[in-house]
Design a protein around this motif. Structure first.
Motif, PDB file in Angstrom:
ATOM      1  N   GLN A  75      40.705  46.337  28.999  1.00 40.00           N
ATOM      2  CA  GLN A  75      40.481  46.830  27.646  1.00 40.00           C
ATOM      3  C   GLN A  75      39.012  47.158  27.386  1.00 40.00           C
ATOM      4  O   GLN A  75      38.691  47.891  26.441  1.00 40.00           O
ATOM      5  N   ASP A  76      38.096  46.612  28.218  1.00 40.26           N
ATOM      6  CA  ASP A  76      36.661  46.826  27.981  1.00 40.26           C
ATOM      7  C   ASP A  76      35.940  46.874  29.339  1.00 40.26           C
ATOM      8  O   ASP A  76      35.108  46.030  29.639  1.00 40.26           O
ATOM      9  N   VAL A  77      36.267  47.868  30.147  1.00 41.03           N
ATOM     10  CA  VAL A  77      35.759  47.932  31.531  1.00 41.03           C
ATOM     11  C   VAL A  77      34.252  47.985  31.574  1.00 41.03           C
ATOM     12  O   VAL A  77      33.602  47.300  32.377  1.00 41.03           O
ATOM     13  N   LEU A  78      33.617  48.771  30.729  1.00 43.36           N
ATOM     14  CA  LEU A  78      32.170  48.945  30.786  1.00 43.36           C
ATOM     15  C   LEU A  78      31.422  48.108  29.759  1.00 43.36           C
ATOM     16  O   LEU A  78      30.198  48.213  29.652  1.00 43.36           O
ATOM     17  N   GLY A  79      32.144  47.274  29.038  1.00 43.02           N
ATOM     18  CA  GLY A  79      31.500  46.419  28.051  1.00 43.02           C
ATOM     19  C   GLY A  79      31.049  45.108  28.651  1.00 43.02           C
ATOM     20  O   GLY A  79      31.383  44.751  29.779  1.00 43.02           O
ATOM     21  N   VAL A  80      30.292  44.364  27.844  1.00 42.57           N
ATOM     22  CA  VAL A  80      29.789  43.071  28.317  1.00 42.57           C
ATOM     23  C   VAL A  80      30.939  42.122  28.556  1.00 42.57           C
ATOM     24  O   VAL A  80      30.941  41.350  29.529  1.00 42.57           O
ATOM     25  N   ASN A  81      31.941  42.134  27.661  1.00 38.45           N
ATOM     26  CA  ASN A  81      33.082  41.239  27.823  1.00 38.45           C
ATOM     27  C   ASN A  81      33.859  41.588  29.096  1.00 38.45           C
ATOM     28  O   ASN A  81      34.266  40.716  29.857  1.00 38.45           O
ATOM     29  N   GLY A  82      34.065  42.879  29.315  1.00 40.04           N
ATOM     30  CA  GLY A  82      34.742  43.289  30.544  1.00 40.04           C
ATOM     31  C   GLY A  82      33.942  42.909  31.783  1.00 40.04           C
ATOM     32  O   GLY A  82      34.501  42.500  32.812  1.00 40.04           O
ATOM     33  N   LEU A  83      32.627  43.028  31.685  1.00 38.35           N
ATOM     34  CA  LEU A  83      31.759  42.637  32.814  1.00 38.35           C
ATOM     35  C   LEU A  83      31.867  41.145  33.082  1.00 38.35           C
ATOM     36  O   LEU A  83      31.944  40.700  34.230  1.00 38.35           O
ATOM     37  N   ARG A  84      31.905  40.370  31.968  1.00 32.82           N
ATOM     38  CA  ARG A  84      32.045  38.923  32.100  1.00 32.82           C
ATOM     39  C   ARG A  84      33.380  38.588  32.757  1.00 32.82           C
ATOM     40  O   ARG A  84      33.463  37.719  33.630  1.00 32.82           O
ATOM     41  N   CYS A  85      34.441  39.267  32.339  1.00 32.53           N
ATOM     42  CA  CYS A  85      35.755  39.015  32.928  1.00 32.53           C
ATOM     43  C   CYS A  85      35.763  39.358  34.414  1.00 32.53           C
ATOM     44  O   CYS A  85      36.331  38.620  35.244  1.00 32.53           O
ATOM     45  N   MET A  86      35.128  40.453  34.797  1.00 29.20           N
ATOM     46  CA  MET A  86      35.097  40.856  36.208  1.00 29.20           C
ATOM     47  C   MET A  86      34.368  39.821  37.061  1.00 29.20           C
ATOM     48  O   MET A  86      34.799  39.479  38.172  1.00 29.20           O
ATOM     49  N   VAL A  87      33.251  39.321  36.564  1.00 31.53           N
ATOM     50  CA  VAL A  87      32.485  38.316  37.314  1.00 31.53           C
ATOM     51  C   VAL A  87      33.293  37.044  37.476  1.00 31.53           C
ATOM     52  O   VAL A  87      33.300  36.411  38.541  1.00 31.53           O
ATOM     53  N   LEU A  88      34.024  36.655  36.404  1.00 31.01           N
ATOM     54  CA  LEU A  88      34.837  35.441  36.496  1.00 31.01           C
ATOM     55  C   LEU A  88      36.010  35.627  37.450  1.00 31.01           C
ATOM     56  O   LEU A  88      36.405  34.682  38.144  1.00 31.01           O
ATOM     57  N   ILE A  89      36.536  36.815  37.514  1.00 30.14           N
ATOM     58  CA  ILE A  89      37.638  37.077  38.446  1.00 30.14           C
ATOM     59  C   ILE A  89      37.149  36.964  39.883  1.00 30.14           C
ATOM     60  O   ILE A  89      37.829  36.458  40.760  1.00 30.14           O
ATOM     61  N   GLY A  90      35.940  37.419  40.163  1.00 27.30           N
ATOM     62  CA  GLY A  90      35.363  37.300  41.501  1.00 27.30           C
ATOM     63  C   GLY A  90      35.772  38.431  42.413  1.00 27.30           C
ATOM     64  O   GLY A  90      35.913  39.579  41.984  1.00 27.30           O
ATOM     65  N   LYS A  91      35.981  38.118  43.711  1.00 26.89           N
ATOM     66  CA  LYS A  91      36.258  39.145  44.719  1.00 26.89           C
ATOM     67  C   LYS A  91      37.696  39.628  44.614  1.00 26.89           C
ATOM     68  O   LYS A  91      38.596  39.118  45.265  1.00 26.89           O
ATOM     69  N   ASP A  92      37.873  40.602  43.777  1.00 27.05           N
ATOM     70  CA  ASP A  92      39.169  41.270  43.629  1.00 27.05           C
ATOM     71  C   ASP A  92      38.917  42.758  43.831  1.00 27.05           C
ATOM     72  O   ASP A  92      38.300  43.413  42.981  1.00 27.05           O
ATOM     73  N   GLU A  93      39.362  43.290  44.966  1.00 25.72           N
ATOM     74  CA  GLU A  93      39.048  44.666  45.323  1.00 25.72           C
ATOM     75  C   GLU A  93      39.512  45.665  44.253  1.00 25.72           C
ATOM     76  O   GLU A  93      38.810  46.636  43.972  1.00 25.72           O
ATOM     77  N   GLU A  94      40.673  45.423  43.668  1.00 25.03           N
ATOM     78  CA  GLU A  94      41.182  46.361  42.667  1.00 25.03           C
ATOM     79  C   GLU A  94      40.289  46.374  41.440  1.00 25.03           C
ATOM     80  O   GLU A  94      39.944  47.431  40.903  1.00 25.03           O
ATOM     81  N   VAL A  95      39.911  45.181  40.982  1.00 24.55           N
ATOM     82  CA  VAL A  95      39.075  45.080  39.779  1.00 24.55           C
ATOM     83  C   VAL A  95      37.693  45.668  40.054  1.00 24.55           C
ATOM     84  O   VAL A  95      37.173  46.473  39.263  1.00 24.55           O
ATOM     85  N   LEU A  96      37.085  45.269  41.196  1.00 26.68           N
ATOM     86  CA  LEU A  96      35.756  45.775  41.524  1.00 26.68           C
ATOM     87  C   LEU A  96      35.791  47.292  41.720  1.00 26.68           C
ATOM     88  O   LEU A  96      34.885  48.017  41.283  1.00 26.68           O
ATOM     89  N   GLY A  97      36.862  47.775  42.368  1.00 28.49           N
ATOM     90  CA  GLY A  97      36.976  49.204  42.576  1.00 28.49           C
ATOM     91  C   GLY A  97      37.155  49.965  41.275  1.00 28.49           C
ATOM     92  O   GLY A  97      36.584  51.059  41.096  1.00 28.49           O
ATOM     93  N   HIS A  98      37.933  49.394  40.343  1.00 27.80           N
ATOM     94  CA  HIS A  98      38.124  50.024  39.045  1.00 27.80           C
ATOM     95  C   HIS A  98      36.810  50.120  38.278  1.00 27.80           C
ATOM     96  O   HIS A  98      36.465  51.156  37.702  1.00 27.80           O
TER      97      HIS A  98
END
Length: 1013
Positions: A75-98
């Motif tokens: 819902q917020d790929v380029l936002g701070v919240n989305g960035l925080r969620c991505m970092v917490l998810i960690g090494k997930d190729e789909e998320v990092l690639g998205h």
């Protein structure tokens, strides 16, 4: 009751029957242990069930949370919240690639607006972590679908113009940025140059160097060198455009200014080799533009890398094969043919253990080809040229070149020759006058025990490089050039060192060599490494003190050889007698020789083994000239006496076991060859002559008849008309190089002649035969070089000297690496090296041509003849006895010393027969007349009586049999006669000195007078 007290199974069983019905004590204990174990197992099962349930619930919760994070991220790929969620998810190729795809597909403005917003701090922290995640993803999957996109994001985040770049760069740098980039590059096969990942990876390698990283910039440079420049085949992995990008952005001056000690010790042997190979691809083309610090840094880096590598690491296939396991290095050859190593196998077990050489990396052919650039002549020329602009770099250059020679011994000759050609000998003068002359190493009065101290680590490279360089120069330096003076014409080549400088330099080398041979701790010499040259592989790597001793000795012996031909050093220059007690030295040497005595049939100890097992014999076999010649002759005679004693031979007794041989007059050589070929010539030999009528000549062989046999045999065997020997212009003999002389039958003749000459040395019989110096060198296991060629082939010698100093283009002379030999009217062309007919002689390789041509004429042509001769010689004379002398001294040992004849010494060792005694008037007159003779007249008389016109080196007490005079009647008209076989002068009783003088001179110069009566 059951509800009150529980079930029957859980009731406690109580025994009321008394002690007689109770079980044993052990049984009760076992039951208690079993119940306790059962309770423990039950508890563990319960705890495990709890943990499994907790893990399951945790996993379920993580999945739920991760799912929620993914939803929030989407819902917020380029936002701070989305960035925080991505970092917490960690090494997930789909998320990092998205995230990477969205960011690079036009979402940069949205994403980077947070860099200056209210959540800037959080954004920066999260962005650094996100950058690390995509970097790790690329390192683990360099050819994945998202790898290129991830790299584009990293390129954006590390853009030099951005305010957030430095914090992100420092964060990644502290978390192994370059190790991860190296992992990514290594993960792409070498052949995959077209991988889309590589063009995006390469810019990231150098991005940090344009940032203001402060003190961390050094870490970036060190990490880059340690992880990126050690990648195998780095230039071969990258497309041409990427290589150009990397080369253009490479901060060469900065990288070369790094202290090598910051990273060289951190990388293994293989990485050091690849580092060297990769740098050679980038640095040499920049030599003309390098600053002085950068050039010095490059030399320092190259030298440090070389010094830390094991020998042959840059060309593993060149390391000599081992046939005897870890002790293979203990085997050495003292001959010029490596295939003829003379060392008995049984000696290895008694020798100090030699560590196995370190394992070497298997290198790709492309790496090997690139490494060949380092010792190539064009590269060395450009390196020498670059260093000439910055004199401060010269010391580092010499250390670097010496390290190259150590780690790559197969290329050392080429390196040294290239330096000599490139500098015209100026480097030799520069190193000596600028560094070595003032060095404390080898200086008189300096404590020799501190020689191996780490305090002298900086002094060794220039001194050892100078010894190698000067020795290489001597290989192609004629005596006319060696003895030239500074006052010679400008166009006349001269020795790079003056004779006065050579006096000082050679004394330094002598002091160093003597100290290393004299040390009782020979294991330390054998296995200890020179400070700074420890190499890899522990005790098996690096430059050992034994190698230092070998280099110093080799150069020292070469200088001494020139001094032996034409004296330029002061008296006693080569002696170290003041440092030792000669009497005890001789006694100890004799004892050590007895300890090392070998059974008949075993192969001799090499100089290396002898130096380890016996310091005194090590000196006598390697630097014998440091001991007075007379002392060495005395040691030699004592060696022989001890050997005779061990065989039960007493020269004073006649009646003991002898080899009896009958020889026909006129067939002395033939009969001697047939009947003494297999005899033990260390035992006494009794000769019986048969005259031309077949009658046995009367008389007992007390030594004289054998001397007569030996004299006659030498006349026949060394007759140049027989085809086995040739004579040079000085009438000195050497083996005929013709193929006829290499036939099996003639090689047996060389072997026989060697045995006979060995017998002469063994018995102390003087031989009136002179041998060419280069041939005598073969007796000692030495090679001959250009300076010896003048005595063999003056025309060829002058031609090679002309080529050496030819100022034009040598290719104009149309020479190649071949030699023409004419035999039986047919000319054959022989290659001096593999494919020599296709290798022209050029300015760069002419020294090699001169060396190979000299080596062929002086060594290869007569190798089989020499080996056969020496095989026979060593059958009678121990090799280590001969190695106590040089060529000139060996000739003296064979034929006596060319010195004035001491009449008083001769008189005191003369025997008389018949009516004569020391006071008889004719004898008194004889000695008075002999004293009035000049040198040539005395020599003529001595030759008339003994067949040799030179006195024994240690005086006439060594003449065997002793000089004797017997009366020959009173006929005043009769000439004196002699029996040279027993050194006997038959002198008539002349009435006056004038008659005696005239008759004696007439007999001596007529060459007549042998009398069997």
């Amino acid at each position: 009751m059951s509800s009150l007290f529980g079930s029957e199974e859980r009731r406690r069983n109580i025994n009321l029957g008394g002690a007689s019905s109770a079980t044993t004590h052990a049984h009760i204990l076992n039951q208690a242990k079993a119940r306790r174990s059962e309770r423990e197992n039950s508890r563990k099962k319960h705890d495990s069930a709890v943990r499994i349930q907790a893990w399951w619930r945790g996993n379920m919760q993580v999945r739920n949370v991760r799912q929620q994070l993914r939803q929030s991220f989407a819902q917020d790929v380029l936002g701070v919240n989305g960035l925080r969620c991505m970092v917490l998810i960690g090494k997930d190729e789909e998320v990092l690639g998205h995230w990477s795809t969205t960011l690079t597909s036009g979402g940069q403005d949205v994403f980077f607006q947070h860099a200056n917003g209210p959540e800037r701090e959080s954004w920066l922290v999260l962005t650094r972590q996100a950058a690390l995640l995509i970097l790790q993803s690329v390192a683990e999957h360099p050819e994945s679908t998202y790898a290129v996109t991830h790299l584009r994001v990293l390129d954006i985040l590390l853009a030099p113009s951005s305010s957030w770049t430095v914090p992100i760069a420092l964060y990644l740098l502290q978390r192994d940025l370059y190790r991860l980039l190296s992992q990514a590059i290594r993960g792409i096969p070498v052949e995959s140059k077209n991988s889309p990942t590589l063009p995006s990876l390469v810019p990231l390698l150098t991005n940090l160097f344009s940032l203001d990283l402060g003190a961390m910039l050094l870490k970036a440079q060190v990490d880059f060198t340690q992880h990126i420049l050690t990648i195998p085949l780095l230039p071969n992995r990258l497309p041409l455009t990427s290589i150009s990008v990397l080369s253009a952005r490479l901060p060469v001056n900065a990288l070369l200014s790094i202290d090598p000690s910051l990273f060289v010790p951190l990388i293994d042997t293989e990485e050091k080799v690849h580092l060297t190979s990769n740098l050679v691809a980038f640095i040499p083309p920049r030599y003309p533009k390098l600053s002085a610090p950068a050039l010095k840094g490059w030399l320092s880096l190259l030298g440090a890398t070389m010094k830390s590598l094991p020998t042959y690491a840059l060309e593993p296939s060149a390391r000599p094969s081992s046939s005897s396991g870890s002790n293979s290095n203990a085997v050495e050859s003292d001959s010029d043919d490596e295939s003829s190593a003379a060392i008995r196998v049984t000696a290895v077990s008694s020798f100090a253990p030699v560590p196995a050489p370190p394992s070497l990396p298997k290198l790709d052919t492309r790496t090997l080809k690139r490494l060949q650039t380092i010792p190539s002549i064009p590269h060395l020329k450009s390196l020498l040229s670059a260093s000439q602009h910055y004199p401060a770099t010269r010391d580092m250059l010499y250390e670097c070149l010496f390290a190259l020679c150590v780690v790559w011994p197969n290329r050392s000759d080429g390196v040294l020759s290239a330096v000599l050609i490139g500098s015209g000998g100026g480097v030799v003068r520069e190193i000596y006058r600028g560094i070595v002359r003032s060095s404390a190493l080898g200086r008189e009065g300096v404590d020799g025990s501190s020689l191996m101290s780490p305090a002298h680590a900086k002094d060794w490279p220039p001194l050892l490089f100078l010894t190698d360089l000067y020795y290489q120069a001597l290989l192609t330096m004629g005596d006319d050039e060696f003895f030239s003076s500074a006052s010679a014409a400008a166009n006349v080549p001269r020795n790079p060192l003056t004779l006065d400088e050579l006096v000082v330099f050679s004394r330094k080398l002598l002091n160093i060599a003597f100290t290393l041979y004299w040390r009782e701790d020979q294991i330390g010499v054998l296995q200890g490494a020179v400070p700074g040259f420890e190499g890899a592989g522990g005790a098996a790597g690096g430059l050992k003190w034994e190698g230092v001793r070998e280099k110093v000795t080799r150069c020292l012996v070469a200088i001494h050889a020139r001094d032996s031909r034409k004296k330029f050093t002061p008296p006693d220059h080569w002696l170290i007698g003041s440092q030792i007690d000669l009497t005890s030295f001789i006694e100890a040497a004799l004892f050590e020789d007895q300890q090392l005595s070998q059974p008949t049939g075993t192969r001799p100890l090499s100089k290396r083994h002898i130096a380890y097992l016996s310091p005194r014999l090590g000196i006598l076999n390697n630097i014998p000239f440091s001991i007075p010649f007379e002392a060495r002759v005395s040691i030699f005679r004592n060696f022989v006496a001890n050997d005779m004693s061990s065989r039960g031979v007493d020269r004073r007794q006649y009646f003991h076991k002898r080899t009896r041989v009958t020889v026909r007059r006129g067939h002395v050589a033939e009969d001697g060859f047939n009947r003494l070929a297999e005899a033990d010539l260390r035992m006494p030999v009794e000769i019986t002559f048969v005259d031309q009528f077949g009658e046995v000549e009367s008389g007992i062989d007390g030594g004289g008849v054998f001397k007569e046999f030996f004299t006659e045999l030498c006349k026949e065997a060394f007759d140049t008309n027989r085809g086995l020997w040739l004579a040079n212009q000085q009438n000195e003999l050497y083996p005929n190089p013709h193929s006829y002389a290499r036939e099996a039958h003639n090689l047996n003749w060389y072997r026989f002649i060697g045995r006979i000459l060995g017998k002469a040395l063994y018995e102390g019989i003087l031989v009136d035969v002179a041998f060419a110096g280069f041939f005598l060198a073969k007796w000692l296991g030495k090679q001959s070089f250009l300076d010896d060629l003048a005595s063999l082939d003056p025309d060829l010698y002058h031609g090679l000297i002309f080529l050496k100093h030819y100022t034009g283009n040598p290719e104009e002379l149309s020479l190649n690496f071949t030699v023409a030999e004419e035999e039986f009217g047919v000319t054959n062309t022989i290659d001096l090296c593999p494919n020599g007919s296709n290798i022209p002689v050029t300015r760069d390789n002419r020294l090699e041509y001169i060396y190979r041509m000299s080596h062929y004429r002086l060594t290869k042509q007569i190798r089989k003849q020499t080996e056969a001769f020496f095989d026979g010689l060593s059958d009678v004379i121990d090799q280590k006895w001969l190695r106590m002398f040089n060529q000139q001294e060996l000739q003296v040992l064979l034929g006596g010393v060319n010195a004035p004849i001491d009449v008083d010494d001769l008189r005191s060792h003369t025997n008389y027969g018949g009516l004569y005694d020391d006071n008889e008037p004719t004898i008194v007159a004889f000695w008075n007349v002999l004293k009035t003779f000049d040198h040539d007249q005395r020599r003529a008389v001595l030759r008339f009586v003994t067949s040799v016109g030179r006195p024994p080196l240690l005086g006439f007490k060594e003449l065997h049999p002793n000089f004797s005079i017997r009366d020959a009647g009173s006929d005043q008209t009769r000439l004196p006669t002699s029996s040279t076989c027993v050194n006997l002068l038959k002198l008539p009783r002349y009435k006056d000195e004038k008659t005696l003088r005239d008759k004696l001179l007439q007999a001596a110069f007529s060459g007549a007078g042998f009398d069997l009566s």
